[in-house]
Design an enzyme around this catalytic site. Structure first.
Site, PDB file in Angstrom:
ATOM      1  N   GLU A  43       0.858  -1.178   0.000  1.00  0.00           N
ATOM      2  CA  GLU A  43       0.000   0.000   0.000  1.00  0.00           C
ATOM      3  C   GLU A  43       0.890   1.222   0.000  1.00  0.00           C
ATOM      4  OE1 GLU A  43      -2.942   0.392   3.056  1.00  0.00           O
ATOM      5  OE2 GLU A  43      -3.925  -1.464   2.470  1.00  0.00           O
TER       6      GLU A  43
ATOM      7  N   ASP B  68      -6.625   9.711   9.757  1.00  0.00           N
ATOM      8  CA  ASP B  68      -5.313   9.255  10.198  1.00  0.00           C
ATOM      9  C   ASP B  68      -4.880   9.861  11.518  1.00  0.00           C
ATOM     10  OD1 ASP B  68      -4.282   7.381   8.220  1.00  0.00           O
ATOM     11  OD2 ASP B  68      -4.549   9.043   6.818  1.00  0.00           O
TER      12      ASP B  68
END
Lengths: 278, 407
Positions: A49, A60
Site C-alpha cells: 500500500e 489518520d
C-alpha cells in the site's frame, strides 16, 4: 485475472495470508522512499500500500499525519507517486501496488487522467478513504474499466444492512478497518477481528484484509490466522521516523531498519499457516 | 445539449436526497462515519417535520437566545453614505453575541433527541465554541471543543469563556494548527466515539445533512427579516448583504428570499491582504472546486490538490472553504460574491462604531465595508439589509493591535 487476484490465489495455494506494508510516498524524500519500495518484496511484502499524501488526512492518527507532512516537504505529489510506481513496476511485475489516500488530490489531477496514468504506471488498486460508495461513481467505474481494482473499506460500524452497499462493486479485496477510530491508536481484540472477518465473508468471496492497530509481528500473526491479509501502516511509518536525524532527514539507518522491521512483520504473517484456506 | 447548469425552477429546493447542491455538497466521509451520518440524517428528517421539535426550539430561541432580534434602520450610517436606506439585522444582540447560537441550540436539541451524551465541536475564533459550550452548560452535557493551537493563543478570552462554561478546550497542533485542522481533529474524535457523541458543526458546511440542517436553523434570521421589513417598509428589500466564512449567517439571511428575483444578494468574502497576495480567505473569488471535510465546494488549494491556509484578520472567516450551497449559488449566478480586505474591514469597523454606537464583529465589518462601497451610488429609496451577525467585543484586542494601539 488481475495482479491482485493472482497474488491472493497464489497465497491461498500456499495456505497463508498476505502481508501488506503501508508506506507514504516520498516519506521522508523521494529517493529514500523509492529505495524502501524497491526492497519491500524481498523483505516479505506480498502486496504494497503506497500512501498518496493529503494535507488534511481526517482518518489518520499522528504517525501518518507526520509522514504526510514529511512527504510534502520531501516533494510528494500524485505525479511523483505514479512515476515511482512506474519505476518499481519496471523491475517487479508481480507485487501488486495499491494507492491509498484521499479524494481531493485525485479529483484535482482529474479522475479520467488519473485512472489512465495510474493504469499505465502499473497501479493495481485504489483505496480512497473519503469516497464512500454513495459518492464514488465519478471514479470507481473508470478505475474498474482501466483494470484497477476499487477496494472498499468496511468498519465496525458497517452493519449487515450496509455491508451489501459497501461490497457492491468492490473488487480486489475488502479492507476491514478493525477499530472505530483513526490509524495508529488502538488495537482490536483477536475475538473482535475473527467475528468481523467471519461476518464479512458471509457477504463476499473477496479476500478480506485487516488493518488499523497491528503493530507487532505477534499481532500480525494473530490477524493472519483469521484474515486473508494483515496491513501494517502506522507502526512502520513510526519505525521510519525513529531513524531520521533531528532535521527529519533520512540517515544510513533508514532503509535497512525499515526493511528489517518489514521482514520481522512478514515472518509473523508467514508463521500463521492456515493449511488449506477456506 | 449544453454543459451550462440549467436555471432551476426554485433556488430553495436543494439539496437533493444525497445532499447535493448541483455538483457541490455530498457526503465525502470515511466509512466509519457513514452509518453515523446516515443516522443523523434520519433523526434530522424526523425532527424537522415534528411540530414538538419546532415548538421546543422556538421556546429556547425566544426566552433564552432573545429572539426575534431587531431590524434596525441605521440612520446615521445611511445619512453618511447618502444613498440606500441601510438596515442592520441585529443578530449581534443574541445571547453569546452572534448568530452561532441559533444553530447550536437546534443541534443540541437534536443530539438530545438522539440520546447522545457527549458533544464535540470545532472552533476558529471561539464564537461557535462559546455557543456550543453555552448550550452544553444549559443542558448539562459534557463538551469538548477542538481549537487550533494558534487560535487558542490569539483568542484567549473566548478560551477562558468556554472553560468557565465547563467545556474542555483541546488545542490542535496537527497540520497548520488552525480552524481546518480543528475540524479534522473533531472528525477524528467522532470516528473514535461513534456511539455516544454528537458533532455540532458550526457552519453550513460538512457532510450532508449538516449544510441543510445548519441553514434551516439559521433561516430564522431571514424569516424574521421578511416579516420585519414588510412591517417597516411594506415591501421586500432590494439588496441583502452578509459576510461569508463558511457562510451560515449569509445562507440564513438569503435563503428565504432566493425565489424573490427582485431581491439582490451579495456575499462578502475575506480578501485578507488582497487576493493577488495569496494571503486571503476568499474561497470563491480565489479558489476552485475540491473535496474537503465531507463536501465538495470551492477551496483554497494548490495545483496538487493540497489545501492551503486561509488568512483573514477575522478569525471567523479564516477558513479555506465555504458551504456547498454558496458554491452552487455562486455558479448559478443567483448570489454575487465579492472580496473585502482586512484594511477595508478595519475602516468600516471604526466607522460603524463611531456613527452608530455599535461595535461590529470583524466578520460583519467585511459586509459593512461592501455596503460602504455600494450604498452611496444607490437611490435613497433602495432598501438594503445587512446582517450584523456578531458583536465586536471579542475583537477589540485584534483591532487595537492592527491599529498599533498598546492596551
Amino acid at each position: 485475472m488481475s495482479r491482485i487476484e493472482r497474488r491472493f490465489a497464489a497465497l491461498r495455494a500456499e495456505g497463508r495470508a498476505a502481508f501488506v506494508p503501508f508506506i507514504m510516498a516520498a516519506d521522508p524524500d523521494l529517493a529514500t522512499c523509492e529505495a524502501i519500495l524497491a526492497g519491500l518484496p524481498a523483505a516479505g511484502a506480498d502486496l504494497i500500500e503506497l500512501g498518496v499524501m493529503f494535507s488534511d488526512p481526517m482518518a489518520d492518527g499522528p504517525a501518518i499525519q507526520a509522514a504526510g507532512l514529511r512527504a510534502r516537504s520531501g516533494g510528494a505529489s500524485v505525479r511523483h507517486t505514479l512515476a515511482m510506481v512506474r519505476r518499481f513496476r519496471a523491475a517487479d511485475s508481480d507485487t501488486p501496488i495499491v494507492l491509498m489516500g484521499y479524494y481531493n488530490p485525485l479529483y484535482i489531477y482529474g479522475c479520467a487522467a488519473f485512472v489512465k496514468d495510474a493504469a499505465a504506471a502499473g497501479v493495481d488498486g485504489l483505496i480512497v478513504v473519503d469516497l464512500p460508495p454513495e459518492e464514488d461513481a465519478e471514479l470507481a467505474p473508470f478505475a474498474r474499466a482501466a483494470g484497477i481494482d476499487f477496494v472498499r473499506l468496511a468498519t465496525p460500524t458497517t452493519d449487515d444492512a450496509r455491508l451489501p452497499v459497501v461490497l457492491g462493486g468492490a473488487s480486489g479485496f475488502v479492507y476491514y478497518v478493525a477499530i472505530a477510530g483513526i490509524t495508529g491508536t488502538r488495537s482490536a481484540s483477536s475475538y473482535a477481528v475473527i467475528q468481523a472477518v467471519t461476518r464479512i465473508k458471509r457477504h463476499t468471496n473477496l479476500p478480506v484484509a485487516v488493518g488499523f492497530g497491528i503493530r507487532t509481528a505477534a499481532q500480525a500473526e494473530a490477524v493472519a490466522a483469521v484474515a486473508d491479509a494483515a496491513v501494517v501502516g502506522s507502526a512502520l511509518v513510526q519505525k521510519l521516523a525513529e531513524t531520521l536525524d533531528s532535521a527529519g532527514h533520512a540517515t544510513a539507518r533508514t532503509v535497512p531498519e525499515v526493511l528489517a522491521f518489514v521482514r520481522d512483520l512478514a515472518t509473523g504473517v508467514q508463521r500463521a499457516r492456515r493449511g488449506k484456506a477456506a | 445539449m449544453t454543459t451550462q447548469p440549467a436555471i432551476p425552477n426554485s433556488f430553495r429546493s436543494g439539496p437533493d436526497e444525497r445532499g447535493h447542491f448541483g455538483m457541490f455538497g455530498g457526503r465525502f466521509v470515511a466509512e466509519t462515519l457513514m452509518p453515523l451520518i446516515l443516522s443523523v440524517e434520519q433523526a434530522w428528517e424526523a425532527a424537522r417535520i415534528d411540530p414538538a421539535f419546532r415548538e421546543e426550539l422556538d421556546y429556547w430561541l425566544k426566552d433564552y437566545v432573545g429572539r426575534p432580534s431587531p431590524l434596525y434602520l441605521a440612520g446615521r450610517l445611511t445619512a453618511h453614505h447618502g444613498g440606500a436606506k441601510i438596515y442592520f439585522k441585529r443578530d449581534e444582540l443574541n445571547h453569546t453575541g452572534a448568530h452561532k447560537i441559533n444553530n447550536t441550540m437546534g443541534q443540541i436539541l437534536l443530539a438530545r433527541r438522539m440520546g447522545k451524551t457527549r458533544i464535540i465541536a470545532e472552533t476558529g475564533a471561539g464564537q461557535h465554541g462559546v455557543a456550543t459550550a453555552t448550550v452544553c452548560a444549559l443542558f448539562g452535557l459534557p463538551c469538548i471543543v477542538y481549537m487550533g493551537a494558534t487560535d487558542v493563543e490569539r483568542q484567549a478570552p473566548n478560551v477562558f469563556r468556554m472553560k468557565l462554561l465547563g467545556a474542555e478546550v483541546r488545542p490542535v497542533t496537527s497540520g497548520t494548527a488552525t480552524l481546518k485542522d480543528a475540524m479534522n481533529e473533531a472528525l477524528r474524535d467522532w470516528v473514535a466515539h461513534v456511539d455516544d457523541t454528537f458533532y455540532i458543526i458550526g457552519t453550513a458546511a460538512g457532510p450532508h445533512p449538516y449544510p441543510q440542517m445548519v441553514r434551516e436553523f439559521q433561516c430564522v434570521i431571514g424569516n424574521e427579516v421578511r416579516e420585519q421589513i414588510m412591517a417597516a417598509e411594506g415591501r421586500l428589500p432590494d439588496t441583502l448583504v452578509a459576510c461569508i466564512g463558511g457562510g451560515s449567517n449569509a445562507i440564513g439571511l438569503f435563503h428565504p428570499f432566493l425565489d424573490d428575483p427582485a431581491v439582490m444578494m451579495i456575499g462578502v468574502e475575506a480578501a485578507g491582504h488582497g487576493i493577488a497576495t495569496g494571503r486571503h480567505a476568499a474561497a470563491m473569488t480565489g479558489g476552485r472546486p475540491g473535496v474537503l471535510h465531507g463536501n465538495r465546494t470551492y477551496l483554497l488549494q494548490d495545483e496538487d490538490g493540497q489545501i492551503q491556509d486561509a488568512h483573514s484578520i477575522s478569525a471567523g472567516l479564516d477558513y479555506p472553504g465555504v458551504g456547498p450551497e454558496h458554491a452552487w449559488l455562486h455558479d448559478s449566478g443567483r448570489v454575487s460574491y465579492v472580496p473585502i480586505t482586512d484594511d477595508e474591514a478595519l475602516a468600516s469597523f471604526q466607522q460603524c462604531t463611531r456613527l452608530e454606537g455599535i461595535i461590529p464583529a470583524l466578520e460583519p465589518a467585511h459586509a459593512l465595508a461592501h455596503v460602504a462601497k455600494i450604498a452611496p451610488d444607490l437611490p435613497k429609496d433602495h432598501i438594503l439589509v445587512m446582517n450584523m451577525c456578531g458583536r465586536g467585543d471579542k475583537d477589540v484586542f485584534t483591532v487595537a493591535k492592527a491599529l498599533g494601539v498598546a492596551l
